[in-house]
Scaffold this motif. Sequence first.
Motif, short mmCIF file in Angstrom:
data_model
loop_
_atom_site.label_atom_id
_atom_site.label_comp_id
_atom_site.label_asym_id
_atom_site.label_seq_id
_atom_site.Cartn_x
_atom_site.Cartn_y
_atom_site.Cartn_z
N THR A 49 -6.16 -0.86 -9.46
CA THR A 49 -7.31 -1.75 -9.28
C THR A 49 -7.01 -2.84 -8.25
O THR A 49 -5.85 -3.11 -7.92
CB THR A 49 -7.68 -2.42 -10.61
N ILE A 50 -8.06 -3.47 -7.79
CA ILE A 50 -7.91 -4.59 -6.85
C ILE A 50 -7.13 -5.71 -7.52
O ILE A 50 -6.25 -6.32 -6.88
CB ILE A 50 -9.29 -5.08 -6.36
N ASN A 51 -7.40 -5.99 -8.79
CA ASN A 51 -6.66 -7.03 -9.49
C ASN A 51 -5.18 -6.72 -9.57
O ASN A 51 -4.34 -7.60 -9.36
CB ASN A 51 -7.23 -7.25 -10.90
N ILE A 111 -2.11 -8.95 -7.90
CA ILE A 111 -0.93 -9.38 -8.67
C ILE A 111 0.34 -8.87 -8.00
O ILE A 111 1.33 -9.60 -7.87
CB ILE A 111 -1.03 -8.91 -10.13
N TRP A 112 0.33 -7.62 -7.55
CA TRP A 112 1.50 -7.06 -6.86
C TRP A 112 1.83 -7.87 -5.60
O TRP A 112 3.01 -8.16 -5.34
CB TRP A 112 1.23 -5.60 -6.51
N CYS A 143 2.15 -19.05 -5.07
CA CYS A 143 1.64 -17.68 -5.05
C CYS A 143 0.25 -17.54 -5.67
O CYS A 143 -0.26 -16.43 -5.81
CB CYS A 143 2.63 -16.75 -5.76
N GLY A 144 -0.34 -18.67 -6.02
CA GLY A 144 -1.71 -18.64 -6.51
C GLY A 144 -1.86 -18.42 -7.99
O GLY A 144 -2.94 -18.07 -8.47
N PHE A 193 5.62 -11.46 -13.91
CA PHE A 193 6.82 -11.09 -13.16
C PHE A 193 7.70 -10.16 -14.02
O PHE A 193 8.15 -9.12 -13.55
CB PHE A 193 7.60 -12.34 -12.75
N LYS A 194 7.92 -10.56 -15.26
CA LYS A 194 8.77 -9.75 -16.14
C LYS A 194 8.15 -8.39 -16.43
O LYS A 194 8.85 -7.39 -16.52
CB LYS A 194 9.06 -10.50 -17.44
N LYS A 195 6.84 -8.35 -16.56
CA LYS A 195 6.15 -7.08 -16.81
C LYS A 195 6.36 -6.12 -15.64
O LYS A 195 6.59 -4.93 -15.84
CB LYS A 195 4.66 -7.35 -17.02
#
Length: 84
Positions: free
Chosen positions: A20-22, A26-27, A51-52, A63-65
């Motif tokens: 997805t765009i979301n 996040i990436w 980083c927003g 980050f951990k995920k």
Amino acid sequence: MFFINKYYLLRLFKEQYGFTINDYIIWLRITKSKQLLRFSDMTVEQIAYECGINSPNYFARMFKKIEEISPAEYRKLWRTGKKV
């Protein structure tokens, strides 16, 4: 403006790229944060904001995920010369 339904655009993006765009946004943010963790002395909180991501706790969870280690662990591993 372009006469494209946003849900249609979201579906096309996912069909084309497989996420997805979301997830893509996040990436991008996590990728930027990894650069900052490696090459700056900014705190994790400052990096999250840069980083927003307005919540350092949410940033650390995301980050951990994605990276399977915390931002602080990532920085420590990078600076000790071990591969991440």
